[in-house]
Structures are given as C-alpha cells and as structure tokens.
Design a protein around this motif. Sequence first.
Motif, mmCIF file in Angstrom:
data_model
loop_
_atom_site.group_PDB
_atom_site.id
_atom_site.type_symbol
_atom_site.label_atom_id
_atom_site.label_comp_id
_atom_site.label_asym_id
_atom_site.label_seq_id
_atom_site.Cartn_x
_atom_site.Cartn_y
_atom_site.Cartn_z
ATOM 1 N N VAL A 107 14.337 -1.990 10.336
ATOM 2 C CA VAL A 107 15.072 -1.068 11.400
ATOM 3 C C VAL A 107 13.860 -0.244 12.128
ATOM 4 N N PRO A 108 14.294 0.425 13.188
ATOM 5 C CA PRO A 108 13.452 1.029 13.999
ATOM 6 C C PRO A 108 12.871 2.152 13.338
ATOM 7 N N PRO A 109 11.453 2.222 13.386
ATOM 8 C CA PRO A 109 10.490 3.376 12.522
ATOM 9 C C PRO A 109 11.020 4.637 12.891
ATOM 10 N N GLN A 110 11.385 5.046 14.014
ATOM 11 C CA GLN A 110 11.766 6.383 14.425
ATOM 12 C C GLN A 110 12.963 6.670 15.324
ATOM 13 N N ARG A 111 14.091 7.142 15.002
ATOM 14 C CA ARG A 111 15.072 7.764 15.983
ATOM 15 C C ARG A 111 14.876 9.211 15.667
ATOM 16 N N ASP A 112 14.847 9.848 16.553
ATOM 17 C CA ASP A 112 14.803 11.472 16.732
ATOM 18 C C ASP A 112 16.158 11.973 16.135
ATOM 19 N N GLY A 113 16.133 12.917 15.261
ATOM 20 C CA GLY A 113 17.278 13.286 14.529
ATOM 21 C C GLY A 113 18.319 13.973 15.556
ATOM 22 N N GLY A 114 17.967 14.557 16.653
ATOM 23 C CA GLY A 114 18.555 14.855 17.885
ATOM 24 C C GLY A 114 19.576 13.747 18.579
ATOM 25 N N GLN A 115 19.291 12.444 18.269
ATOM 26 C CA GLN A 115 19.725 11.533 19.081
ATOM 27 C C GLN A 115 21.466 11.524 18.822
ATOM 28 N N ALA A 126 3.179 8.913 9.404
ATOM 29 C CA ALA A 126 3.687 7.827 10.237
ATOM 30 C C ALA A 126 3.404 6.301 9.695
ATOM 31 N N GLU A 127 2.215 5.937 9.400
ATOM 32 C CA GLU A 127 1.816 4.656 9.056
ATOM 33 C C GLU A 127 2.599 3.997 7.922
ATOM 34 N N MET A 128 2.623 5.004 6.866
ATOM 35 C CA MET A 128 3.313 4.428 5.696
ATOM 36 C C MET A 128 4.936 4.389 5.869
ATOM 37 N N ALA A 129 5.447 5.445 6.916
ATOM 38 C CA ALA A 129 6.858 5.457 7.174
ATOM 39 C C ALA A 129 7.119 4.094 7.893
ATOM 40 N N ASN A 130 6.215 3.886 8.921
ATOM 41 C CA ASN A 130 6.465 2.517 9.733
ATOM 42 C C ASN A 130 6.551 1.237 8.897
ATOM 43 N N LEU A 181 12.018 12.009 6.533
ATOM 44 C CA LEU A 181 11.146 12.618 5.101
ATOM 45 C C LEU A 181 10.155 11.886 4.709
ATOM 46 N N LEU A 182 10.293 10.490 4.660
ATOM 47 C CA LEU A 182 8.885 9.632 4.287
ATOM 48 C C LEU A 182 7.901 9.883 5.206
ATOM 49 N N ARG A 183 8.099 10.384 6.540
ATOM 50 C CA ARG A 183 7.223 10.222 7.609
ATOM 51 C C ARG A 183 6.403 11.725 7.103
ATOM 52 N N ILE A 184 7.261 12.645 6.918
ATOM 53 C CA ILE A 184 6.531 13.679 6.416
ATOM 54 C C ILE A 184 5.795 13.775 5.347
ATOM 55 N N GLY A 239 0.871 -1.080 -0.002
ATOM 56 C CA GLY A 239 -0.004 0.022 0.083
ATOM 57 C C GLY A 239 0.661 1.364 -0.027
ATOM 58 N N VAL A 240 2.090 1.064 -0.336
ATOM 59 C CA VAL A 240 2.909 2.352 -0.007
ATOM 60 C C VAL A 240 3.056 2.718 -1.409
ATOM 61 N N PRO A 241 2.847 4.222 -1.931
ATOM 62 C CA PRO A 241 3.117 4.573 -3.240
ATOM 63 C C PRO A 241 4.306 4.620 -3.601
ATOM 64 N N ASN A 242 4.674 4.441 -4.995
ATOM 65 C CA ASN A 242 5.956 4.166 -5.633
ATOM 66 C C ASN A 242 6.484 5.642 -6.132
ATOM 67 N N PHE A 243 7.776 5.952 -5.839
ATOM 68 C CA PHE A 243 8.324 7.367 -6.712
ATOM 69 C C PHE A 243 9.154 6.753 -7.828
#
Length: 321
Positions: free
Chosen positions: A189-197, A177-181, A170-173, A32-36
């Motif tokens: 891989v983990p669905p989200q590591r904060d950029g400030g980590q 979130a659902e598609m990025a996950n 960027l994919l989450r933006i 269900g993820v759109p292609n680029f």
Amino acid sequence: MKTVACIIDEGFAPFEFGVACEAFGLDRSDDGVPNFDFRVVAPHPGAVHSKLGFSVNVEHDLSFAYEADLVIFCPMPRERWGNVDARLIAVAQDAVARGAWTMSVCSGAFALAAAGVLDGRRATTHWMYSGVLAAMYPQIDVDPDVLFVQDGRIITSAGTAAGIDACLHLLRIELGAEMANRIAKRMVVPPQRDGGQAQYIDRPLPAVAGDSLSDISAWAVQNLRDELSVDELARRAHMSSRTFARRFRSEFGMPPATWLTRQRIVEAQRMLERTDLGLEQIAAETGFGSAAVLRQNFTRVLDTTPSAYRARFSCTAAMAG
C-alpha cells in the motif's frame, strides 16, 4: 507502544478487523520491525460472529484492553450505535483517562462517542455515517471528508481502506518513517496518505489511464531537491497551471504545494533516520533550501523538531553495527 488490544463484538466487519491484524499483529521481525503483543479481545470470549456469516474464536476477554498501550475499536452494526455495550464504554473511558492510544475504524467511532471521549474533539467516520454521528452527538466536531483524524492520542478513521492509513500514521509516530514504510511495503500500500485527504473524489477522474497524474507525482518525488513550482509541474503535464492545480487536488486530495511539502518532509524523515547528514544538507537534498525552512515545516507538520526526531528514530548506529 508495545501492547495492542483489538476489540471485536457480534456483527464485526471482517475487512477492518483484518486491517488491524495486518498492521499490528504480524511478525515482521525478519524485516527489522519490532513486534507487538497483539491480542484480539471481546466482551464475550468464544465464537464471535462477523456480519458476513462466519465467526472467529476469541480467546481473551476485555481485561487485556485495560492495560494495552493501544486499544482499537472495530466497526459495530448500525442497530447498536445507540445502545453501545457498557463494557466497551468503560474500556474507552479507561484508555483515554490513562493516556493510551485509542483508535476507531469506521463505525467504531460510535463506541468512542457513546463513551463521551470525543466530546469537544474533532473526529471522523465513514462519510455515509458522519451525518448520523453528528446528529447523535452534536458536541463532537465531525469531519465527514477526511481519511482519519488524530486529536491528542485518539485516532478516528473513515471506512474500509482508510483504516490502513490511520494504522500507518500511528506506526509512523511510534516507530518512525523508515519502519512504517517497510510495513507499508509488505502490505503493498502507499506508505503515506495524509489524513486530510478526501474520503472520496467529488468528480470522476478521466477514464483514460494515461491522464492520471501519477507519472508527474513520481517524477516530482525523484526531484524534490529542485525548485518545483506548480507552473513547472503543469508544463510537464501539458496543462495550464489552473487546470493542473484543479486536477491535482481532485486526484490527491490537496493542493500541489501542500503535497510537495509533505513529500519533502517524508524524505527528510528518512534521511534523519538513515544518515548522519547535517540539517543544512538535508534541507538542500529535500528542496527546503535551508535548515531554518526545514525546521519550520517539519515542526509544523509533525509537532517535533528534526533534531528531536533524529534523537528518537536514528538507526545509523545500528546500521554501523
């Protein structure tokens, strides 16, 4: 975002190049993820040699990069940091000028820096190279400690695996979130590591795997609706609150309270996308307590309101169909 140009040149880094291909180039329509429309481009089409001695055959020149919605700059060899190809500089300047997403992975930041598009902005690169970047381009606010930085529509990432985090961000933006996950799950891989980590851990973690806080964090994610204080988490970890907070920051790159807020926002994103629940109920389920507190935190972190996010990313109608 529909079109993606990934730029490689002589001496490119295969892993970082592969990250871009994996994140944006694979067909995941069965999920269900759109292609680029993803294309690898180069200043000189044909055989482009990697830094590991093999080459890939690139069919496209840089023309496509002038119309792509996202332009990715892969790492470049150290010997060209101070002598970036003028054609790459032109592409970077054009992408930023027309408002396209522009991303660098690792030392790809040197191409953006040479183009002047990072002047007056915050940016990052691999921590080993950040001092060089800052010395060569003092007009850039170089942060050596983070996984990635988004400044406007420019994203710069640290080395190697941090490129995955930047791509998923960027994919989450763009997709929610659902598609990025879903993409993260396919990439394992983990669905989200904060950029400030932090890019790396300042002190080594204990060698005993059982000492990891992963079990505590997993329990917290399953109980976000509860009032989870640092004291409660520390008690479950059989530590003092002070020791727990220090260990948690070392392992996760941020204080426990900040991490909990981010996890609650991720769950709120999922519920806004996948359910028709009202904001008060979502706030209760995610531990924010009230719609006002949810709205305040959601807007602060994502720079959009929950209602606007739902209007853009809700898929309940598609699910019902």
